[in-house]
Motif scaffolding. Structure first.
Motif, PDB file in Angstrom:
ATOM      1  N   GLY A 194      -8.657  -5.653  -8.171  1.00 19.57           N
ATOM      2  CA  GLY A 194      -7.865  -4.447  -8.001  1.00 19.57           C
ATOM      3  C   GLY A 194      -7.321  -4.004  -9.342  1.00 19.57           C
ATOM      4  N   THR A 228      -2.288  -0.399  -1.384  1.00 21.18           N
ATOM      5  CA  THR A 228      -2.548  -1.836  -1.365  1.00 21.18           C
ATOM      6  C   THR A 228      -1.640  -2.520  -0.350  1.00 21.18           C
ATOM      7  OG1 THR A 228      -3.118  -1.747  -3.717  1.00 21.18           O
ATOM      8  CG2 THR A 228      -2.654  -3.922  -2.797  1.00 21.18           C
ATOM      9  N   ASP A 262      -8.011  -7.736  -4.459  1.00 23.08           N
ATOM     10  CA  ASP A 262      -7.437  -6.402  -4.615  1.00 23.08           C
ATOM     11  C   ASP A 262      -6.216  -6.159  -3.739  1.00 23.08           C
ATOM     12  OD1 ASP A 262      -8.517  -6.282  -2.097  1.00 23.08           O
ATOM     13  OD2 ASP A 262     -10.002  -4.729  -2.528  1.00 23.08           O
ATOM     14  N   MET A 265      -6.668  -3.530  -0.899  1.00 19.44           N
ATOM     15  CA  MET A 265      -6.866  -2.105  -1.158  1.00 19.44           C
ATOM     16  C   MET A 265      -8.210  -1.593  -0.657  1.00 19.44           C
ATOM     17  SD  MET A 265      -6.681  -0.085  -4.794  1.00 19.44           S
ATOM     18  CE  MET A 265      -6.691   1.707  -4.853  1.00 19.44           C
TER      19      MET A 265
END
Length: 267
Positions: A194, A228, A262, A265
Motif C-alpha cells: 500500500g 484503507t 495494503d 485497501m
C-alpha cells in the motif's frame, strides 16, 4: 512449525539504496541472511551496506541497472562469489511517474516500463539461471517481486505505473508456473504494498495534488487512509516483514501468489 529464520542464506535486493528496498535488505539481514544491496546509486547503496555491517550482518554492494542484461549477469556472479551463494532475489527497483493519460509522455512511459517490467523480468531470468539445478548457486530458492496496490485498484494519475505493477503480477505467476514445470526449485511470489510515506510515496501525494486530483498532498494521503480499512498508511517494516515471510520456509508451499500488504485497501 517452521520459522522465518534465514540464517545461512544469501539475498540480493534491487533498489536497495533507500526506501522500501533498504528496509527489506535490513529485515532480511535481521532474519540472518547475508545481503547484497543492488542499486544504481553507489553512494547511498554503500552506506546501507556499512549500516548493515555495523549491525553485524554480512553485506556487499553491487552496482546494478536492472534494465541491463549484462549487469545482471555480472551482479549475480559477484554475489555468488563474494557471499557464497544466492537463495533469495527481491525485485524491488522501480520508478513512478504521475501524469494524466491525456498528457502521457511516451519517453517517460517507456523508461518506467523498462525499469519496472523489464527490470523485474531480467531479475527473474538471472535468479532462475543461478538457482536452478546446475546453476552457479544451484540450490533453488525464492524470488519476491514488488508489485503495488496500484495493480488492484484504479487510482487516478498513475496509469502507466499501475499497468507496470499489473505486469509484475502476471510475470510472477508465469514464472512460478515455469519454475514448477521445469523443476527449478524456485518459488516466485509478489507483494502488493500500500501507499507508504517513502520518498516515492510522498512524491506521489505531491504530484497528484499538483494535477488537481486532490486539494493538497495531505488530502491525497488522507484519501488513501480513508480507503484503507486499517485506517493508516503502510510502513516500511510492514512490507519488509512480508518479504522475509515469503523468502522463508514458513512460506515453503506458497508460489505464484500475490500478497496484499495494503491494510485492506485493494480488497
Amino acid at each position: 512449525m517452521t520459522s522465518s529464520d534465514l540464517a545461512g542464506r544469501t539475498a540480493l535486493v534491487t533498489g536497495a539504496a533507500q526506501g522500501l528496498g533498504a528496509g527489506m535488505a535490513s529485515a532480511l539481514a535481521s532474519a540472518g541472511a547475508a545481503v547484497a544491496v543492488a542499486d544504481i546509486n553507489d553512494e547511498l547503496g554503500k552506506q546501507v551496506v556499512e549500516d548493515l555491517r555495523a549491525s553485524g550482518a554480512r553485506a556487499e554492494f553491487v552496482h546494478l541497472d536492472v534494465r541491463e542484461d549484462g549487469q545482471w549477469a555480472d551482479a549475480v556472479s559477484a554475489v555468488v562469489e563474494t557471499l557464497g551463494g544466492l537463495d533469495i532475489v527481491v525485485n524491488n527497483a522501480g520508478i513512478e511517474v504521475t501524469e494524466l493519460l491525456v498528457d502521457l509522455d511516451p519517453a517517460a512511459a517507456t523508461e518506467l516500463l523498462s525499469i519496472n517490467v523489464l527490470g523485474t523480468a531480467l531479475g527473474i531470468k538471472h535468479a532462475f539461471r543461478a538457482m536452478r539445478p546446475g546453476g552457479a548457486a544451484g540450490s533453488g530458492g525464492s524470488i519476491v517481486n514488488i508489485a503495488s496496490v496500484a495493480a488492484t485498484i484504479a487510482f487516478p494519475g498513475i496509469s502507466i505505473y499501475s499497468a507496470s505493477k499489473s505486469g509484475i503480477d502476471r510475470l510472477t505467476r508465469v514464472a512460478a508456473a515455469e519454475s514448477g514445470k521445469l523443476g527449478y526449485g524456485v518459488r516466485v511470489n509478489s507483494i502488493y504494498p500500500g501507499l507508504t510515506p517513502t520518498a516515492m510515496g510522498n512524491k506521489l501525494a505531491v504530484e497528484t495534488a499538483s494535477l488537481g486530483l486532490f486539494d493538497s498532498p495531505e488530502a491525497a494521503a488522507g484519501a488513501v487512509a480513508e480507503l484503507t480499512p486499517l485506517g493508516r498508511l503502510g510502513q516500511i517494516d510492514d512490507m519488509a516483514d512480508a518479504v522475509v515471510f515469503l523468502s522463508s520456509d514458513a512460506a515453503k508451499f506458497i508460489t505464484g501468489a500475490g500478497l496484499p500488504v495494503d491494510g485492506g485497501m485493494g480488497m
